[in-house]
Each structure stands twice: as C-alpha cells, then as structure tokens.
Design a protein around this motif. Structure first.
Motif, PDB file in Angstrom:
ATOM      1  N   ARG A 165       0.931  -1.101  -0.098  1.00 44.69           N
ATOM      2  CA  ARG A 165      -0.001   0.174   0.106  1.00 44.69           C
ATOM      3  C   ARG A 165       1.018   1.309  -0.062  1.00 44.69           C
ATOM      4  O   ARG A 165       2.116   1.027   0.408  1.00 44.69           O
ATOM      5  N   SER A 166       0.113   2.211  -0.509  1.00 50.85           N
ATOM      6  CA  SER A 166       0.988   3.669  -0.726  1.00 50.85           C
ATOM      7  C   SER A 166       1.374   4.035   0.625  1.00 50.85           C
ATOM      8  O   SER A 166       2.479   4.642   1.026  1.00 50.85           O
ATOM      9  N   SER A 167       0.346   4.125   1.864  1.00 50.69           N
ATOM     10  CA  SER A 167       0.581   4.516   3.010  1.00 50.69           C
ATOM     11  C   SER A 167      -0.190   3.732   3.848  1.00 50.69           C
ATOM     12  O   SER A 167      -1.298   3.262   3.531  1.00 50.69           O
ATOM     13  N   PRO A 168      -0.034   3.504   5.120  1.00 45.47           N
ATOM     14  CA  PRO A 168      -0.797   2.854   6.404  1.00 45.47           C
ATOM     15  C   PRO A 168      -2.133   3.453   6.437  1.00 45.47           C
ATOM     16  O   PRO A 168      -2.040   4.850   6.284  1.00 45.47           O
ATOM     17  N   SER A 169      -2.954   2.714   6.514  1.00 42.92           N
ATOM     18  CA  SER A 169      -4.388   3.197   6.407  1.00 42.92           C
ATOM     19  C   SER A 169      -5.007   2.854   7.927  1.00 42.92           C
ATOM     20  O   SER A 169      -4.572   1.738   8.369  1.00 42.92           O
ATOM     21  N   HIS A 172      -0.642  -3.591   7.389  1.00 41.87           N
ATOM     22  CA  HIS A 172      -0.499  -2.496   6.265  1.00 41.87           C
ATOM     23  C   HIS A 172       0.893  -2.454   6.015  1.00 41.87           C
ATOM     24  O   HIS A 172       1.650  -1.832   7.065  1.00 41.87           O
ATOM     25  N   CYS A 173       1.466  -2.722   4.942  1.00 43.11           N
ATOM     26  CA  CYS A 173       2.818  -2.768   4.748  1.00 43.11           C
ATOM     27  C   CYS A 173       3.250  -1.634   3.419  1.00 43.11           C
ATOM     28  O   CYS A 173       2.472  -1.486   2.532  1.00 43.11           O
ATOM     29  N   THR A 174       4.171  -0.948   3.667  1.00 44.11           N
ATOM     30  CA  THR A 174       4.979   0.038   2.655  1.00 44.11           C
ATOM     31  C   THR A 174       6.246  -0.456   2.382  1.00 44.11           C
ATOM     32  O   THR A 174       7.147  -1.022   3.160  1.00 44.11           O
ATOM     33  N   HIS A 175       6.477  -0.359   1.163  1.00 41.26           N
ATOM     34  CA  HIS A 175       8.009  -0.648   0.696  1.00 41.26           C
ATOM     35  C   HIS A 175       8.585   0.483   0.367  1.00 41.26           C
ATOM     36  O   HIS A 175       8.045   1.291  -0.518  1.00 41.26           O
ATOM     37  N   PHE A 176       9.851   0.844   0.858  1.00 42.29           N
ATOM     38  CA  PHE A 176      10.773   1.972   0.337  1.00 42.29           C
ATOM     39  C   PHE A 176      12.027   1.562   0.318  1.00 42.29           C
ATOM     40  O   PHE A 176      12.762   1.155   1.231  1.00 42.29           O
TER      41      PHE A 176
END
Length: 435
Positions: free
Chosen positions: A142-146, A197-201
C-alpha cells in the motif's frame, strides 16, 4: 456687576408677578432630569426582573418536558438483542449480535434532547467461515498505512494505542510484482485476524496494524486482535469493566447485569431505581423497596400478640393500644414497632454504621439499647452513641444475595422499673453484586 439671581421686568409693565430667574429654571430642569433618571432606572430594573421570571418559567417548563419525555423504543437488530430498558433523555441503549454475526453500525445509541436516537440503526451480518483462515492472507503493498474502517461507539481502552504492536523488517528482495493484485481478497475489517498494512521503500518493508491489533505471522503480514478483556481480567486492579467484558475486534465492550444501566464512562454500572421509575409489580398494599440490581415488594403489617393489640398509625409504624389496669403481659409488650428497609451491596466492608435509633423525649432516668432478635444476629451489634441514641452496626461482611433482619430494642426505665419498650425492625437486602 449684576448677579444672575436678580429678577428683571420690562419698564412698560407693572410686574404684578415676579419672573423666574435663570437659577430657578436650571434647578427645575435638574429636578426633571433626576426624576426621569429615576423612572428610567426603575423601568430597567423591572425589565430585568421580568426577563429573569420569563427565563425561570422557560427553564422549569423545559425541565418538566424533559423529565417525562422519552425517545421511541428502538427495535433490536435481526439476529441480535438490545440492552437497556429506559428510553429517557440522556439514557443509552446497547446492541449485541448472536454468535456467528458481527454488528454493523454503532454499539451504543443515546436519547438526545430532540427525542431522537443518536447514530443509525445497527444491523447484524453473518460472518463468513473463511474469515479466520490464516492461509488466505498475504502481504499487500500500500502507498501508506491506513486506519481501519471499522467504527464503534463503545468506550475504547485509553491505552489501546500502546497495545498496538508494530514492527519493521529489512529485506533485500525486490518489490512485489504486479501480480500481487491477484492475491485473495482480504476479509472484512471486523474479523479478529487482518492483513497488516505494509509499505515498501528503498528495498525495506514496514508493516503496521490498526489500533487494537498486534503484528504476527512469519513475515509480519498478519494482525491479530488483542483481547483486552483477557489482559485486564475482572477482580484485578485496572480492570476494564465492573461486571462483564466482551472482546470485539480491535476493542472491547462492557455489559451490566439486569437491573443496571451502563454508565457514561462505558465501564461502570448504575443501579436502576425500579420503584421511582414505576418498573415494579408491587400492589397498592405493598411497599416497593429499591435494591441494587432489583426491587422488593414488602408488606408492612402489625404483629398479632396474645396480650396486646396494635394499630397501624403510619405506613411504617404500629402503636400498642392502651393496656387494662394490672395487665402485666400487655405492659411488657413493645409500646411501638417501627419498620425500616435498607439496601446494601455484597461484601460491604465492616464495621459500618447502618442505622441510628433516638428517643424524642425521655420520661425515665435510664435508656437501654440492645438487639432483641432477628435473622443474622451474628452480623449485627448495637452500641450507645449518645445520651438518647443507639447505633446499629454491621460487624461482619455479608455475601449476597441475602435478606437479614435486626430488631433494635430501646427500653425506658425509672428506678430500674420498665416504663416502656420501643422496637425497631431493620431489614437488610444484600445485592448479589459488589456495585
């Protein structure tokens, strides 16, 4: 130099009357001005008093209106039930679904001043059998945690944010491929297990959970509901609910036994006064006594004695009829018998003052106080607390539910000769609950 008080007249007139001087005119104007100011102040004061009376009348009218006004009876949802029997302004009702169903909508609704219930009517939706399958979850980028879309009007644990676990893990693997969109659809957000809720960067992955959930799973890809009720069980310091705690996904809800309403804090229980609210079934000949969690219908009647007769002089008092001259059996009977009813909680701490008996006037030279009888004498004691006062004490805690009776006797003597006996029967209704 002429003074301003000198009176002048035309030369052609004989001045039969003296003309008012300038000084007199000024004084007259000042007196008129003062009189107008007094009238204006009196008018303003009367206006303020009238406004206060109108405001007081309005407030009393609104108070009477609110005291008797109720919201329409809310219907329980299908496959669920409603908790709460009082529908007055400011009161709450609560909703609960049967096992296998989840509540959609607010768990608590409040009767507003507009005589409408807050929120929308909730409904119960059947849970899918696959909601608790861990194999159906996979990490989704996801683009950002919700935050969760699940909402509840029940009280949330203040420290639930601190209980929400989050972790980050570094991975040298490449970002997920576009094929990840074909993964199974995650379950509804109301289940006890949810995907994280995962984000990858820049080659690293950070996964978080909603409030009330903790991170779990081999790759931190699963969020499991925190059971707040198990973390803070009943009977321990810091417990969440006074009576019963029911865990819900991401939160919890408190429930009270029959005869109680859930307090505004969402955790305490407030006793419902069935006698005051006319929610009892006592007959007109009976007396309704409110107890913690219920009520009792009691019948107050004068005793039948062999040597004495009694007449009821008030709803809670019986007086002995005059005795025949020389009838010692009658004179030994109590001059009066009073009845009192008390309600207490279970396991109330002791020693504790329950009741005081006082003599309005003393004819003899001695007053004596003691226990004459009653059920549960081992729990009570009578002590002298003043020249004309005796005190009934609870000396040991009582576990409810129970109904005990203590008879406090006050004897009046003159030179050790009995002048009269006065009996007070105190009935104690002990609740099954400690609140």
């Amino acid at each position: 130099m002429f003074s301003s008080s000198i009176r002048t007249c035309p030369l052609t007139s004989s001045c039969p009357q003296e003309c008012p001087s300038t000084h007199d005119l000024v004084n007259s104007l000042r007196q008129v001005e003062k009189m107008l100011a007094v009238h204006e102040a009196s008018y303003q004061q009367g206006l303020r008093s009238l406004r206060k009376k109108i405001s007081a009348l309005h407030n009393s009218t609104m108070a009477i209106f609110k005291a008797g006004a109720t919201c329409p009876k809310p219907e329980p949802p299908a496959h669920g039930r409603r908790l709460g029997r009082v529908f007055g302004i400011g009161h709450e009702v609560h909703f609960l679904c049967k096992p296998g169903y989840e509540l959609i909508g607010p768990r608590t609704r409040v009767c507003l001043d507009s005589l409408k219930w807050s929120g929308q009517q909730p409904m119960c939706r059947r849970l899918n059998s696959t909601d608790n399958s861990l194999a159906s979850f996979s990490p989704v980028a996801r683009s950002s945690p919700s935050t969760s879309s699940y909402s509840s009007s029940s009280s949330s644990f203040p420290a639930s944010a601190a209980l929400t676990a989050s972790s980050s893990s570094s991975s040298s693997s490449s970002p997920p491929s576009p094929l990840s969109s074909s993964l199974p659809t995650p379950p509804p957000p109301s289940s006890s297990v949810r995907p994280s809720h995962c984000t990858h960067f820049l080659g690293s992955t950070r996964c978080t959970c909603d409030v009330g959930f903790t991170i779990s799973g081999r790759d931190n890809n699963i969020c499991t509901d925190i059971d707040e009720c198990r973390l803070f069980p009943l009977g321990q310091p810091g417990r969440l609910c006074v009576h019963q705690c029911v865990n819900t996904p991401g939160s919890f809800h408190c429930f009270c036994p029959a005869g109680y309403d859930l307090d505004r804090d969402g955790r305490s229980c407030t006793d419902i006064d069935e006698c005051e609210n006319r929610m009892h079934n006592c007959t007109p000949e009976q007396v309704c006594v409110n107890t913690y969690g219920g009520f009792q219908c009691v019948t107050v009647g004068c005793p039948q004695m062999k040597n004495a007769t009694y007449i009821k002089t008030s709803p809670m008092r019986c007086e002995r009829n005059p005795c025949m001259l020389g009838d010692k059996g009658c004179t030994q009977a109590p001059n009066s018998i009073s009845f009192h009813f008390l309600s207490v909680v279970s396991n109330m701490s002791a020693p504790r003052v329950l009741f005081r008996v006082s003599a309005a006037r003393v004819l003899g030279d001695t007053l004596r106080f003691g226990l004459a009888g009653g059920r549960g004498r081992g729990h009570f004691s009578v002590q002298r607390s003043g020249r004309q006062t005796g005190t009934l004490l609870l000396v040991t805690p009582i576990k409810g539910p129970a109904a005990l009776e203590a008879e406090v006797e006050m004897s009046e003597l003159e030179h050790n000769s009995l002048l009269g006996r006065y009996l007070t029967k105190v009935t104690l209704f002990v609740s099954p609950y400690e609140f």
